[in-house]
Design a protein around this motif. Structure first.
Motif, mmCIF file in Angstrom:
data_model
loop_
_atom_site.group_PDB
_atom_site.id
_atom_site.type_symbol
_atom_site.label_atom_id
_atom_site.label_comp_id
_atom_site.label_asym_id
_atom_site.label_seq_id
_atom_site.Cartn_x
_atom_site.Cartn_y
_atom_site.Cartn_z
ATOM 1 N N GLY A 81 0.795 -1.218 0.000
ATOM 2 C CA GLY A 81 0.000 0.000 0.000
ATOM 3 C C GLY A 81 0.821 1.257 0.000
ATOM 4 O O GLY A 81 0.290 2.345 -0.227
ATOM 5 N N SER A 82 2.130 1.145 0.271
ATOM 6 C CA SER A 82 3.022 2.307 0.238
ATOM 7 C C SER A 82 3.858 2.236 -1.024
ATOM 8 O O SER A 82 4.438 1.188 -1.347
ATOM 9 N N GLN A 83 3.901 3.340 -1.746
ATOM 10 C CA GLN A 83 4.620 3.351 -3.015
ATOM 11 C C GLN A 83 5.646 4.480 -3.070
ATOM 12 O O GLN A 83 5.558 5.471 -2.335
ATOM 13 N N LEU A 84 6.604 4.291 -3.976
ATOM 14 C CA LEU A 84 7.638 5.300 -4.231
ATOM 15 C C LEU A 84 7.751 5.485 -5.736
ATOM 16 O O LEU A 84 8.016 4.515 -6.459
ATOM 17 N N GLY B 214 5.374 5.773 -7.792
ATOM 18 C CA GLY B 214 4.366 4.971 -8.462
ATOM 19 C C GLY B 214 4.649 3.487 -8.448
ATOM 20 O O GLY B 214 3.923 2.714 -9.093
ATOM 21 N N LYS B 215 5.655 3.042 -7.733
ATOM 22 C CA LYS B 215 6.004 1.620 -7.663
ATOM 23 C C LYS B 215 5.988 1.176 -6.213
ATOM 24 O O LYS B 215 6.218 1.971 -5.294
ATOM 25 N N ASP B 216 5.727 -0.158 -6.011
ATOM 26 C CA ASP B 216 5.792 -0.702 -4.658
ATOM 27 C C ASP B 216 7.172 -0.436 -4.052
ATOM 28 O O ASP B 216 8.191 -0.425 -4.753
ATOM 29 N N GLN B 217 7.184 -0.271 -2.729
ATOM 30 C CA GLN B 217 8.423 0.086 -2.042
ATOM 31 C C GLN B 217 9.550 -0.910 -2.319
ATOM 32 O O GLN B 217 10.681 -0.528 -2.606
ATOM 33 N N TRP B 218 9.231 -2.204 -2.226
ATOM 34 C CA TRP B 218 10.287 -3.202 -2.413
ATOM 35 C C TRP B 218 10.892 -3.102 -3.807
ATOM 36 O O TRP B 218 12.114 -3.220 -3.978
ATOM 37 N N PHE B 219 10.021 -2.900 -4.817
ATOM 38 C CA PHE B 219 10.496 -2.845 -6.196
ATOM 39 C C PHE B 219 11.293 -1.567 -6.458
ATOM 40 O O PHE B 219 12.326 -1.586 -7.124
ATOM 41 N N ALA C 139 -14.779 -10.475 -3.198
ATOM 42 C CA ALA C 139 -13.954 -9.459 -3.872
ATOM 43 C C ALA C 139 -13.472 -8.426 -2.873
ATOM 44 O O ALA C 139 -12.318 -7.971 -2.920
ATOM 45 N N LEU C 140 -14.376 -8.052 -1.960
ATOM 46 C CA LEU C 140 -13.982 -7.062 -0.961
ATOM 47 C C LEU C 140 -12.902 -7.617 -0.042
ATOM 48 O O LEU C 140 -11.939 -6.932 0.304
ATOM 49 N N HIS C 141 -13.057 -8.894 0.335
ATOM 50 C CA HIS C 141 -12.071 -9.526 1.206
ATOM 51 C C HIS C 141 -10.719 -9.637 0.513
ATOM 52 O O HIS C 141 -9.674 -9.400 1.121
ATOM 53 N N SER C 142 -10.751 -10.003 -0.773
ATOM 54 C CA SER C 142 -9.500 -10.111 -1.539
ATOM 55 C C SER C 142 -8.798 -8.776 -1.634
ATOM 56 O O SER C 142 -7.587 -8.674 -1.504
ATOM 57 N N SER C 143 -9.571 -7.723 -1.867
ATOM 58 C CA SER C 143 -8.981 -6.387 -1.948
ATOM 59 C C SER C 143 -8.374 -5.983 -0.616
ATOM 60 O O SER C 143 -7.297 -5.368 -0.556
ATOM 61 N N TYR C 144 -9.060 -6.372 0.478
ATOM 62 C CA TYR C 144 -8.544 -6.053 1.808
ATOM 63 C C TYR C 144 -7.220 -6.769 2.081
ATOM 64 O O TYR C 144 -6.291 -6.210 2.652
ATOM 65 N N ASP D 52 0.100 -6.037 4.833
ATOM 66 C CA ASP D 52 1.358 -6.783 4.846
ATOM 67 C C ASP D 52 1.083 -8.227 5.246
ATOM 68 O O ASP D 52 0.141 -8.514 6.011
ATOM 69 N N SER D 53 1.899 -9.122 4.749
ATOM 70 C CA SER D 53 1.780 -10.516 5.168
ATOM 71 C C SER D 53 2.252 -10.657 6.606
ATOM 72 O O SER D 53 2.843 -9.745 7.187
#
Length: 633
Positions: free
Chosen positions: A420-423, A425-430, A576-581, A586-587
């Motif tokens: 959910g956090s981006q840098l 426009g990309k995921d933080q890890w990437f 669908a809502l659960h999947s989006s959640y 984070d895992s």
């Protein structure tokens, strides 16, 4: 009869007068060698108030001469003098003087003509100006030597000028002066009193060898480690000077059984003429040899050839090896002609063992001049700059110990962290994975280019470091281009790309680290053997942290499977809502991963910085000793 008796009495009285030697019209012939006035008194031991100043000039006819001036300091007049131009370590005067003012006359001593000048009267003098010209066949250094008399019982001898280099060129003779004062060579003493012992920064028990006397004033000197000549702390040293029709060399090594110097047309060891000074313990004697460095592997291809050296002095005392010898100006070795009047790179090296009848391989005790030098010049030869070697090593350590390790870790274990956090426009890890891998790519390519510029070709060292480095660079180079061509996430070829991208990246990382291990063995790198233990520590830390991350990942996956049972009674919209959640969270164990990442990041950075410091300050032990000696620890 009375007049006769009176005449005899006067004659007898004259014959019995005390003998007085006062040469008001010039020095006698007996002074030609000794340079003593013959007044029956000793020369002054105090510093001379007189000096000799040299100035090369050219007259209107294009004739090149030297203006020689004997001058006094302050109000110190003088009455008499004798002056000669002598080759180094010789008492035979050379050249021809011209006297153009009253108060002096040319004098001939031994062979030659007008090779000395003395006074013609006892009138007080403040300055005497003379003209000197070198012999037509002379090539080398001369030092002007004078004795100056203030009055009958007060005189100084051994007044010397700075060395004057006489060089024959295609356009005639050239003169070069030095601002440094000449130094008399001191014979090697086997015992030195405690009050005479100079402090050597390397060890309080070591004694400065007499070879250092006169360095860069009457002879050229080049030693290892860098900047050791001034402090007289060289472990390896070669000196050189031109004398008549040959060159004279000295080789010195401290706590080593052989020392060598080589002439090379380039900065790569190979196809070089080598002069050796070797203490052969089985024979109990010191010997000199001439050898040849084959190309491309000088470590294996060095072999001895017929020697053209004339030994003048040799010794092995208190683990200090010393040889002095002369070598012809021109010699041919293995079909290659070496003319020492030309400019060459000068290599020096030393070692502790032999391989059969040839020198063993040296470790860090080696250096070469930064530029080609003239052996006839009296100047401080500078060692080749190691900045490019150090930059290459620092870049590769920063790339593969630091940036690549962190970048690979992020891509492997943090795809489900900082969700959910981006840098940009990309995921933080990437985003951070890409930053670290671009950093790795840039450092690797820069280090690769730098070392090829420094070496000027393929490395001749018998070490796989160069091959491994090329493989590493090749793999790293293609990675960003592979990434630019990656298929879309759901296409059939995406799994193949993922495996290839992972494989190439990890192989590059492995080859890069192994290559650094082999770099420690390279003499050119001058790295300590104990650096391997730091590298082993890094590998152990890296593997251990990956093991912990893998356990944490397995625990996270197991928890996810337990909590992800089918929910058949829920509507499609609820699923669908659960999947989006789920995707926005984070895992499991993300806090643990972040904590472990902080530990890994700090550990890798500290290890990388430590290794970079060792590389940049190599040889680190010598740097440490120099710092301690300067701080008087």
């Amino acid at each position: 009869m009375g007049k006769t008796v009176w005449l005899v009495f006067c004659l007898a009285l004259a014959l019995h007068q005390p003998e007085v030697h006062g040469f008001g019209r010039g020095a006698p012939d007996s002074a030609c060698l000794s340079m003593l006035p013959g007044h029956g008194t000793d020369a002054q031991s105090s510093p001379s108030p007189y000096s000799i100043v040299l100035a090369p000039i050219e007259n209107g006819n294009g004739r090149r001469l030297v203006n020689v001036t004997i001058t006094s300091q302050g109000n110190a007049d003088f009455a008499g003098f004798i002056i000669q131009a002598r080759p180094e370590n010789s008492d035979n005067p050379v050249g021809t003087f011209e006297v153009r003012k009253e108060g002096a006359k040319a004098h001939t001593c031994g062979s030659g003509l007008k090779n000395s000048v003395t006074h013609t009267d006892k009138n007080p003098k403040r300055k005497v100006e003379l003209i000197w010209e070198a012999p037509a066949d002379y090539d080398g250094h001369v030092i002007f030597n004078a004795s100056v008399v203030r009055d009958y019982s007060t005189f100084w001898t051994g007044i010397k000028s700075a060395p004057l280099l006489v060089r024959r060129t295609a356009t005639g003779v050239e003169y070069e002066t030095s601002s440094k004062k000449p130094t008399t060579r001191i014979p090697y003493q086997t015992t030195i009193s405690s009050t005479q012992r100079p402090v050597n920064p390397q060890s309080e028990n070591q004694v400065s060898h007499p070879i250092f006397e006169g360095c860069n004033s009457i002879k050229g000197c080049f030693g290892w480690p860098s900047n050791c000549v001034a402090s007289k702390s060289c472990r390896v040293l070669v000196t050189y000077m031109f004398k008549g029709s040959a060159y004279e060399f000295e080789l010195f090594a401290d706590d080593r059984v052989w020392a060598a110097a080589a002439f090379s047309d380039d900065k790569i060891m190979g196809d070089d003429s080598v002069m050796e000074c070797a203490y052969e313990e089985d024979k109990g004697e010191v010997n000199t040899y001439v050898s040849w460095n084959d190309s491309p592997n000088p470590g294996k291809g060095n072999h001895r050839v017929e020697s053209d050296l004339t030994v003048l002095e040799k010794s092995y005392k208190d683990k200090q090896l010393y040889c002095r010898f002369s070598k012809p100006r021109v010699s041919t070795i293995e079909g290659v002609t070496f003319d020492l009047d030309k400019h060459y790179h000068l290599f020096i090296a030393a070692g502790t063992d032999f391989k059969g009848n040839r020198l063993g391989y040296h470790q860090s005790e080696r250096d070469l001049t930064a530029e080609k030098i003239s052996l006839a010049d009296i100047q401080a030869a500078k060692g080749a700059s190691k900045i490019l070697v150090h930059l290459h090593g620092a870049f590769m350590v920063a790339a593969w110990i630091g940036a690549a390790s962190i970048g690979i870790l992020l891509a492997r274990y943090f795809k489900k962290t900082w969700v959910g956090s981006q840098l940009c426009g990309k995921d933080q890890w990437f985003a951070w994975h890409r930053v670290f891998m671009i950093f790795t790519w840039c450092l690797t390519v820069a280090g690769f280019v730098i070392i090829f510029i420094e070496i000027g070709g393929w490395s001749s060292a018998d070490n796989p470091h160069a091959i491994l480095g090329c493989i590493t660079t090749g793999l790293a180079f293609i990675q960003p281009f592979m990434a630019a061509l990656r298929p879309a996430p759901n296409t059939p070829r995406r799994p193949l790309f993922n495996w290839l991208h992972w494989l190439v990246g990890n192989l590059a990382h492995i080859f890069g680290i192994v290559s650094i291990f082999f770099a420690v063995l390279l003499p050119r790198a001058e790295l300590p053997e104990w650096m391997n233990w730091i590298l082993v520590g890094f590998v152990a830390f890296h593997v251990f942290m990956h093991f912990i991350f893998s356990i944490a990942g397995c625990a996270s996956d197991r928890k996810k499977r337990v909590n992800s049972f089918p929910m058949r009674d829920m509507s499609h919209s609820r699923n669908a809502l659960h999947s989006s959640y789920e995707k926005s969270q984070d895992s499991s164990f993300s806090c643990l991963r972040k904590f472990l990442f902080a530990i890994y990041f700090i550990g890798v950075v500290l290890l990388a910085v430590t290794l970079i410091v060792i590389v940049v300050l190599a040889p680190i032990e010598d740097t440490y000793k120099d710092v301690r000696s300067k701080l008087n620890f």
